[in-house]
Structures are given as C-alpha cells and as structure tokens.
Design an enzyme around this catalytic site. Structure first.
Site, short mmCIF file in Angstrom:
data_model
loop_
_atom_site.label_atom_id
_atom_site.label_comp_id
_atom_site.label_asym_id
_atom_site.label_seq_id
_atom_site.Cartn_x
_atom_site.Cartn_y
_atom_site.Cartn_z
N LYS A 263 -10.13 -0.86 -5.10
CA LYS A 263 -10.00 -0.13 -3.85
C LYS A 263 -11.31 0.54 -3.47
CE LYS A 263 -8.08 2.22 -0.47
NZ LYS A 263 -6.89 2.18 0.35
N HIS B 239 -10.43 0.73 2.67
CA HIS B 239 -10.17 1.77 3.67
C HIS B 239 -11.37 1.71 4.62
CE1 HIS B 239 -8.60 5.93 4.83
NE2 HIS B 239 -9.64 5.71 5.60
N ARG C 210 1.50 8.97 -6.63
CA ARG C 210 0.95 10.20 -7.22
C ARG C 210 1.12 10.23 -8.74
NH1 ARG C 210 -1.59 10.67 -2.46
NH2 ARG C 210 -0.39 11.63 -0.82
N HIS D 177 -4.25 -0.58 6.23
CA HIS D 177 -3.79 0.31 7.30
C HIS D 177 -4.69 0.29 8.54
CE1 HIS D 177 -6.75 2.83 5.37
NE2 HIS D 177 -5.95 3.22 4.40
N HIS E 165 0.87 -1.18 0.00
CA HIS E 165 0.00 0.00 0.00
C HIS E 165 0.91 1.23 0.00
CE1 HIS E 165 -3.69 2.31 1.66
NE2 HIS E 165 -2.80 3.17 1.21
N ASP F 95 1.51 2.76 3.46
CA ASP F 95 0.66 3.94 3.24
C ASP F 95 1.52 5.20 3.15
OD1 ASP F 95 -1.60 5.33 2.69
OD2 ASP F 95 -2.41 5.29 4.71
N HIS G 217 3.11 14.46 0.66
CA HIS G 217 2.43 15.75 0.43
C HIS G 217 3.50 16.84 0.48
CE1 HIS G 217 -1.81 14.45 0.78
NE2 HIS G 217 -1.33 13.53 1.60
N LEU H 233 -4.61 9.30 7.74
CA LEU H 233 -5.92 8.69 7.97
C LEU H 233 -5.88 7.22 7.59
CD1 LEU H 233 -8.18 11.59 6.72
CD2 LEU H 233 -7.83 10.82 9.07
N ASN I 93 -5.75 6.82 -5.84
CA ASN I 93 -6.42 8.09 -5.49
C ASN I 93 -5.63 9.27 -6.01
OD1 ASN I 93 -4.33 7.70 -3.64
ND2 ASN I 93 -5.36 8.86 -2.03
C1 NCD Z 1 -3.51 9.00 1.77
C2 NCD Z 1 -3.07 10.01 0.69
O1 NCD Z 1 -2.47 11.04 1.04
O2 NCD Z 1 -3.29 9.75 -0.48
N1 NCD Z 1 -3.52 9.66 3.04
C3 NCD Z 1 -3.46 9.07 4.26
O3 NCD Z 1 -3.59 9.78 5.26
N2 NCD Z 1 -3.27 7.79 4.41
C4 NCD Z 1 -4.83 8.42 1.43
C5 NCD Z 1 -5.19 7.16 2.18
O4 NCD Z 1 -4.61 6.10 1.94
O5 NCD Z 1 -6.07 7.21 3.05
ZN ZN Z 2 -3.15 5.14 1.46
#
Ligand code: NCD
Ligand code: ZN
Length: 363
Positions: free
Chosen positions: A106, A144, A16, A187, A12, A260, A264, A231, A41
């Site tokens: 997903k 999720h 991007r 997660h 996982h 995960d 960012h 998250l 995503n």
């Molecule tokens: C993930 C993301 O930034 O794409 N963020 C996160 O807090 N885990 C999205 C996700 O997997 O929930």
């Molecule tokens: Zn994720």
C-alpha cells in the site's frame, strides 16, 4: 424486489487493532461479505511481513493471526497489504511474496490521510528497487492517489484537486516506469481518475466506495455532516457521474467494490475531524442504492449482471482468487442503520450520520 447474489468481497476496508476488532469483523460478516483486504494503517503500522512485532511496526503474519482469532477465520480471503515505508526493502518484498503472506503493498501519501505519516512520496519509489521487486513477484500495488503537501487552495478547488493532480502528473510516470506492475487505484473520486483507469491497460483496476457513488461535497457541507468526511473527500456531481458510469457500465472488468469502511469512535475533535466513513453492516445496501441512483434497473437481467460484476466478481478476478460460491440476499425495503457498539466506543454508520435510511435491506 429481491436479489440473490454470490457473497461479495470488500477489497479495501479497515479493521484496526484492539478491542473493537471483533465488532468490526462481525459487521462485515453480517452483510454477506466473503472476504476482505484489510488496510495496514494501524498503530503501529503493518510495515513488515514476518518477525516479532515491536513498537514501530507490526507484521502481516501477526495481524492476520490477530484478525483470524477475532472472527476473520470464516472469510474465504483475507489480504493484508504491506505499508510501504522508508524501512521497506526489496528482500522483504521477494521473501514475503515467496512465503505467500505478501500479496499486495500500500502506498500512502505522507500525512495525506489517517495514520499515513509513515508514507514516502511516490517520486522516491519511481523506477526503484521496491516497485521492481513487486513487478517481479506479481504483487498488487494499492494506491491512495493524492498529491501530498499541497496548500489548501490547490488541495481542493473548482478546477483542480490533489487527486486530479496525482492522476495527471504521477500516475502516467508510474505506469511507464513499471510496465508489469499490477495497480489498484483505491477509492477514486474524480472524473480524471475514472478516465485514467478506463484508458489504462488491464493491469490497472480501481475500487469505488459507496459514499463516492452516492454523495457530493454539497451533501457534506450542507449541515457539515462530518460522518461523510473521508479522504479523498467526496467531490462534485460531474465527478460522481463519471464514477457511476465506470461502476455500472455493462461488461466492465476494472472497477470493483472497496468500501473504505473506516471506523472512528471519535470523529469530531477540538481541532478538526477524523477522516473515514463507517459502512460496516450496510455497504451492499448502499451500493444497490447507488446503482439505482445511476438509473440501473436492478430487476432487469443486465442491471443485475452489472451489479454482480462490480460487487462480487471483478475484485476476485483482478486479485486472482475465485469468486464466492456462497450466496447472500438483498431486498428493496427501507431499513434504518444502528450505531455499532464496540469495546472501544460507539461508531456511527454513514446513513445514520446523515440522518438517512437505507432503501435496501439484507435478507
Ligand atoms: C481511512 C482511515 O480512517 O483509516 N480514512 C479515510 O478517510 N478513508 C484512511 C484511508 O483509507 O485513507
Ligand atoms: Zn482506506
């Protein structure tokens, strides 16, 4: 102390789109990662399997090509799950599975996390054609698992939270309605989720991130360390105990690495904080730290075996591909993490964002 391990799989992660992709992929290669499941995503989301990408959606075919052209061609496995949206069809699932491009889908709770606004509530999928097509084609459903649209006081409270509610109320119905569906509980963060997965049949597995094995809500709140904000959010020490037990228990085959890692370039904004911890470059080191925090002696044979299962073996076995025959090494020596410079801006890895050093390094 040194560990010589098979290269591991991150089941996982987030790579991007755009100019930073090569840097994110390289960070994974650098930490001995042999393959990934790269989440859909993106913007636009990966919501179709084949065909021409457009402003609303990209395809798995196009995203795989994009990742491979940017360095992911060296991985032994790259799985891109299909983002389940209102436009997903059973034919898409059947054709995608037949083509070999589609291996997993997903589920995102609508508005529950970064770029999850295309998600559809689980109750609309239950006992429906999409999940049945997935069962028939032996695909994995990545979940999720959080109840969406809860008011703040129910989202996270001392005795209830969005994940616990989802595992208590929705997951049993999903398992019953789709008796052949293979499911990865992504997660997981709570005692409820860990207990659920342990009791579930073998077709149910789970990923656990390094941050959920290492930290609690207290670590996030003390100084409002927003680099630890992801998250589902980190929970309490008793939840962490259940996750540690699940990940480290001898011979377990259900729990495996899925970092995960979610880069960012801007975390804190005027009106909130982007959710996602970046652990590219340092995830196996963090997992080794978490195993030690769980009182696993990594210098013992049994300790090393349980670490290897979690990091390198269980994930491939669950998804049905071979473990890596290549090796990488870790050693118990302190190490600082560096900010990752990308063509999109800088990303701070979790330990730096917490002002912490690693106690393990790559060899
Ligand atoms: C993930 C993301 O930034 O794409 N963020 C996160 O807090 N885990 C999205 C996700 O997997 O929930
Ligand atoms: Zn994720």
């Amino acid at each position: 102390m040194q560990l010589d391990l098979p290269k591991w799989f991150d089941l996982h992660t987030h790579f991007r789109q755009g100019p930073a992709v090569p840097a994110y992929i390289q960070a994974h290669i650098d930490m001995g990662c042999a393959g990934v499941l790269a989440m859909p995503n993106t913007k636009p989301p990966i919501a179709r399997v084949t065909g021409e990408p457009d402003a609303e959606s990209w395809t798995i075919e196009r995203y795989l090509n994009e990742l491979k052209a940017n360095g992911a061609d060296v991985f032994e496995q790259v799985i891109v799950p299909l983002y389940l949206t209102r436009n997903t069809t059973p034919a898409m699932i059947a054709d995608g599975a037949e083509s070999g491009l589609l291996r997993a889908c997903k589920y995102y709770p609508p508005h529950g996390t970064t770029n999850s606004e295309h998600g559809v509530p689980m109750k609309e999928f239950l006992d429906g054609d999409i999940l049945r097509a997935m069962e028939e084609n032996n695909l994995v459903l990545c979940i999720h698992g959080e109840q969406h649209a809860l008011p703040g006081e129910d989202y996270l409270a001392a005795n209830r939270n969005a994940e616990a509610i989802f595992y208590r109320e929705t997951m049993p119905r999903l398992l019953e309605a789709h008796p052949n569906l293979r499911i990865v509980c992504e997660h997981i963060t709570t005692a409820e989720a860990a207990r659920f997965v342990r009791k579930a049949p073998d077709r149910v597995g789970a990923t656990i991130t390094p941050q959920h094995l290492l930290y609690t809500l207290g670590h996030l709140i003390q100084g409002l360390k927003y680099h630890l904000y992801c998250l589902p959010v980190v929970k309490f020490d008793d939840d962490r105990d259940f996750l540690r037990d699940a990940a480290t228990s001898a011979g377990q085959s259900k729990f495996f690495a899925g970092t995960d890692s979610a880069p960012h370039t801007t975390k804190a904004t005027e009106c909130g904080c982007a959710a996602g911890c970046f652990t590219g470059g340092c995830a196996p080191q963090l997992y080794a730290m978490a195993f030690e925090e769980s009182r696993i002696d990594l210098s013992s044979k049994s300790g090393r075996e349980s670490f290897e299962r979690f990091l390198c073996l269980n994930g491939p076995a669950f998804y049905g591909f071979p473990a890596s025959t290549e090796r990488f090494g870790l050693e118990r020596s302190p190490c600082k993490t560096e900010v990752l410079e990308t063509a999109d801006g800088n990303v701070t890895p979790l330990p730096s964002g917490l002002n912490l050093d690693l106690t393990w390094s790559l060899r």
